[in-house]
Design an enzyme around this catalytic site. Structure first.
Site, PDB file in Angstrom:
ATOM      1  N   GLU A   1     -38.998   9.577 -17.370  1.00 22.60           N
ATOM      2  CA  GLU A   1     -38.914  10.865 -16.703  1.00 22.60           C
ATOM      3  C   GLU A   1     -39.377  10.623 -15.267  1.00 22.60           C
ATOM      4  OE1 GLU A   1     -41.294  13.807 -18.687  1.00 22.60           O
ATOM      5  OE2 GLU A   1     -40.812  15.314 -17.160  1.00 22.60           O
TER       6      GLU A   1
ATOM      7  N   ARG B   1     -47.995   2.621 -28.460  1.00 18.86           N
ATOM      8  CA  ARG B   1     -47.959   2.448 -27.014  1.00 18.86           C
ATOM      9  C   ARG B   1     -49.049   1.495 -26.552  1.00 18.86           C
ATOM     10  NH1 ARG B   1     -48.387   6.647 -23.183  1.00 18.86           N
ATOM     11  NH2 ARG B   1     -46.867   7.840 -24.322  1.00 18.86           N
TER      12      ARG B   1
ATOM     13  N   LYS C   1     -49.193   9.166 -16.744  1.00 21.11           N
ATOM     14  CA  LYS C   1     -48.772   9.470 -15.379  1.00 21.11           C
ATOM     15  C   LYS C   1     -49.529  10.670 -14.814  1.00 21.11           C
ATOM     16  CE  LYS C   1     -44.453   9.292 -16.632  1.00 21.11           C
ATOM     17  NZ  LYS C   1     -43.004   9.456 -16.696  1.00 21.11           N
TER      18      LYS C   1
HETATM   19  P1  ATP Z   1     -46.964   9.060 -19.660  1.00 21.10           P
HETATM   20  O1  ATP Z   1     -47.634   9.492 -20.915  1.00 21.10           O
HETATM   21  O2  ATP Z   1     -47.618   7.919 -18.981  1.00 21.10           O
HETATM   22  O3  ATP Z   1     -46.679  10.175 -18.732  1.00 21.10           O
HETATM   23  P2  ATP Z   1     -44.388   9.185 -20.748  1.00 21.10           P
HETATM   24  O4  ATP Z   1     -44.164   8.720 -22.114  1.00 21.10           O
HETATM   25  O5  ATP Z   1     -44.439  10.635 -20.513  1.00 21.10           O
HETATM   26  O6  ATP Z   1     -45.612   8.441 -20.142  1.00 21.10           O
HETATM   27  P3  ATP Z   1     -41.780   8.598 -19.863  1.00 21.10           P
HETATM   28  O7  ATP Z   1     -41.261   8.523 -18.488  1.00 21.10           O
HETATM   29  O8  ATP Z   1     -41.315   9.709 -20.703  1.00 21.10           O
HETATM   30  O9  ATP Z   1     -43.340   8.586 -19.756  1.00 21.10           O
HETATM   31  O10 ATP Z   1     -41.605   7.203 -20.593  1.00 21.10           O
HETATM   32  C1  ATP Z   1     -40.456   6.427 -20.576  1.00 21.10           C
HETATM   33  C2  ATP Z   1     -40.513   5.486 -21.728  1.00 21.10           C
HETATM   34  O11 ATP Z   1     -41.666   4.652 -21.636  1.00 21.10           O
HETATM   35  C3  ATP Z   1     -40.618   6.220 -23.049  1.00 21.10           C
HETATM   36  O12 ATP Z   1     -39.686   5.653 -23.940  1.00 21.10           O
HETATM   37  C4  ATP Z   1     -42.024   5.994 -23.497  1.00 21.10           C
HETATM   38  O13 ATP Z   1     -42.109   5.943 -24.864  1.00 21.10           O
HETATM   39  C5  ATP Z   1     -42.375   4.658 -22.847  1.00 21.10           C
HETATM   40  N1  ATP Z   1     -43.809   4.563 -22.581  1.00 21.10           N
HETATM   41  C6  ATP Z   1     -44.576   5.390 -21.848  1.00 21.10           C
HETATM   42  N2  ATP Z   1     -45.859   5.016 -21.880  1.00 21.10           N
HETATM   43  C7  ATP Z   1     -45.929   3.909 -22.637  1.00 21.10           C
HETATM   44  C8  ATP Z   1     -46.993   3.039 -23.073  1.00 21.10           C
HETATM   45  N3  ATP Z   1     -48.254   3.246 -22.683  1.00 21.10           N
HETATM   46  N4  ATP Z   1     -46.676   2.003 -23.877  1.00 21.10           N
HETATM   47  C9  ATP Z   1     -45.414   1.786 -24.251  1.00 21.10           C
HETATM   48  N5  ATP Z   1     -44.368   2.554 -23.895  1.00 21.10           N
HETATM   49  C10 ATP Z   1     -44.611   3.613 -23.106  1.00 21.10           C
HETATM   50 MG    MG Z   2     -42.962  11.997 -20.945  1.00 22.49          MG
END
Ligand code: ATP
Ligand code: MG
Length: 561
Positions: free
Chosen positions: A37, A262, A272
């Site tokens: 995102e 994760r 983020k």
């Molecule tokens: P955050 O919680 O940091 O905001 P998010 O999951 O909201 O992260 P996205 O942009 O939606 O961020 O993530 C893109 C991809 O990265 C998704 O498939 C998510 O599962 C993966 N991802 C995000 N954080 C991690 C992590 N700490 N370890 C492994 N994969 C991750």
């Molecule tokens: Mg997200």
């Protein structure tokens, strides 16, 4: 966990994929995607997901898409889109021509929603946000159906059309799936599908004033792109039944969702939202501050794509919650840079040394090996002259027995240069040592004696007349505790911020060859660690970031696990 020296064992996702290929599911196709995102910069957790998704496609001769999941106009920005594209490419992965945006599917999502309404599977709900929350129930109590749940298809179509036309204010109506208000899974209690949001979108502008919810859009994005394996993190396990429900009700292509644990890392935060707070509240200088766990921060600090990919390979992929040691990430960088970083000399805390028997005005260009680990890196010339700087800690007036560096009357080797002997110590009025007067032995050019005499200590140095001023930034953990989320009562993670995470050394002296280097070049400063040239460098003051010290803390950690 596999040992760092072992070959990685097959992870559970590979096992699933290999079975799917054997069963000829999806015609044996493997198609994954990385779906960020664009609401922030990528972090090392995303790198795990990137390495996993692109890595599986490479391993199984499949494809991996880069797709922006840009369904929420409020927090998204083109700056983030550009940084993400740059970071994934820098990590070494290629999506070829498959760069997609969920916003390109807005029309399709809208049509899916209309179809759900027509089939009696969705309705417009006019409860307030608070009422919806109250009606939702709890984990132990079932929800209460909305009074609008049984609106006719015609009324729903009409209201939804008017939502889209901008007739209503935000929060007055919501399109909801009609599933089961008594479901033990709260995600199935008539979740929202579309909401009114009068915000401009970074790509579609003002075309839409209704936007699909993440949970509604996500599964369809994968379906539209015919993704075979939708790999996501564990929090989405409870959402899978909902995604399945949407796909089955519409009878469209059905990707298989697989969840994994994760990445969490000690001494840092990973979400983020929290990283944005660090930036906005000024705890760091920006998303690319070298203390940040962002890809941009790690890159600026001196991390290489190879070291990050290696780290992701070592930590592996499992279904359980885990926290990885930041010292393992540092270990991966050290191992990688040891092979590729050029060795140079830099003096962090300079002490002036005058070599009294060295002719004034003479400059010798001495040969220095660039990297003892890599013969092909060759040699370079470094200037030597009568006045040099050595490291303050390489001299002691009254040394203990085990101190092999310079002290009155003692002889040491200057790396690549000569043996010198300390003859006299000069102090200021306060008794601080400000200069050493030494003599050199001309027979030891290159740092080797011809008479078999040996010295135990070797010091690095720079020629005073040729050295360039540098500011050197040393970084320490951004947080004082391994798990910053565990904050004292009534406080949040910012209470654990390390106020001393940045240490700036001014007045350092580095060898002149570093002036020409491109920003981002990483060196080993002999005996000090690995340092990257920072973009803040100017022609008369260079700036370096310490990427990592030479001391390995991971081997120690590993022994204790
Ligand atoms: P955050 O919680 O940091 O905001 P998010 O999951 O909201 O992260 P996205 O942009 O939606 O961020 O993530 C893109 C991809 O990265 C998704 O498939 C998510 O599962 C993966 N991802 C995000 N954080 C991690 C992590 N700490 N370890 C492994 N994969 C991750
Ligand atoms: Mg997200």
């Amino acid at each position: 966990m596999p040992d760092t020296e072992d070959k990685p064992i097959q992870n559970f996702i590979e096992t699933i994929i290999e079975k799917d290929i054997a069963d000829n599911k999806n015609g044996g196709r493997v198609h994954t995607r990385f779906p960020p995102e664009p609401n922030g910069y990528l972090h090392i957790g995303h790198a795990k997901s990137i390495c996993l998704n692109f890595g599986l496609a490479l391993k199984y001769n499949g494809l991996c898409n880069l797709r922006f999941d840009d369904t929420n106009p409020a927090k998204e920005d083109v700056e983030y889109v550009e940084s993400i594209i740059n970071d994934v490419r820098w990590l070494g992965f290629d999506w070829e021509n498959r760069l997609y945006f969920a916003s390109d599917y807005f029309r399709q999502f809208y049509e899916y929603a209309i179809q759900l309404i027509k089939d009696g599977n969705a309705y417009v709900c006019s409860l307030s946000t608070d009422e919806i929350r109250e009606y939702r129930g709890t984990l132990t109590e079932p929800g209460i159906p909305s009074p609008y749940r049984n609106r006719s298809v015609e009324e729903n179509l009409d209201l939804f059309e008017r939502m889209k036309a901008g007739e209503f204010e935000e929060g007055t109506h919501l399109l909801r799936a009609k599933i089961d208000m008594a479901s033990p899974n709260l995600n199935m209690r008539d979740p929202a599908i579309y909401r009114i949001k009068k915000a401009a979108h970074h790509r579609t502008g003002d075309t839409w004033c209704i936007y699909p919810m993440y949970d509604f859009a996500h599964g369809f994005e994968d379906s539209i792109e015919r993704i075979t394996h939708s790999i996501c993190t564990l929090e989405f396990e409870d959402h899978r039944p909902l995604y399945d429900w949407f796909l089955d009700k519409l009878g469209v292509f059905h990707p298989q969702q697989i969840e994994f644990g994760r990445l969490n890392l000690t001494y840092t935060v990973m979400s983020k939202r929290k990283l944005l707070r660090l930036v906005e509240e000024g705890y760091v200088s920006g998303w690319d501050d070298p203390r940040m766990p962002t890809i941009a921060g790690l890159r600026r600090r001196g991390y290489t794509p190879e070291s990050i990919r290696k780290f992701c390979e070592i930590i592996g992929v499992t279904k359980s919650f885990s926290i990885s040691e930041i010292s393992l990430l540092e270990y991966c960088l050290r191992e990688d840079l040891n092979l590729r970083a050029q060795r140079v000399m830099a003096v962090l805390h300079p002490l002036k040394v005058t070599i009294t028997n060295y002719p004034e005005g003479t400059v010798e260009m001495l040969d220095a090996v660039n990297n003892p680990e890599d013969e092909s890196a060759g040699t370079r010339k470094i200037p030597f002259s009568r006045v040099i700087y050595i490291e303050q800690e390489d001299f002691m007036e009254n040394p203990p027995k085990q101190f092999f560096r310079l002290s009155p009357g003692k002889e040491v080797r200057l790396k690549h240069a000569y043996y010198i002997t300390c003859q006299q110590v000069i102090k200021d009025d306060d008794g601080n040592v400000i200069e050493l007067l030494c003599t050199y032995d001309p027979q030891t050019r290159g740092g080797w004696s011809t008479d078999g005499r040996n010295v135990k200590g070797t010091s690095h140095w720079v020629s005073a007349a040729h050295a360039v001023d540098a500011e050197i930034r040393l970084y320490h953990h951004l947080f004082t505790v391994p798990n910053p989320e565990e904050a004292p009562e009534g406080k949040d993670f910012t209470a654990n911020i390390n106020p001393h995470s940045l240490e700036v050394l001014a007045g350092c002296k580095v060898e002149p060859s570093l002036v020409e280097a491109a920003n981002g070049t990483v060196y080993q400063f002999l005996r000090q660690g690995y340092f990257s040239k920072d973009p803040d460098s100017t022609s008369d003051k260079l700036v370096f970031n310490r990427a990592v010290s030479l001391r390995d803390t991971w081997q120690k950690v590993k022994k204790n696990v």
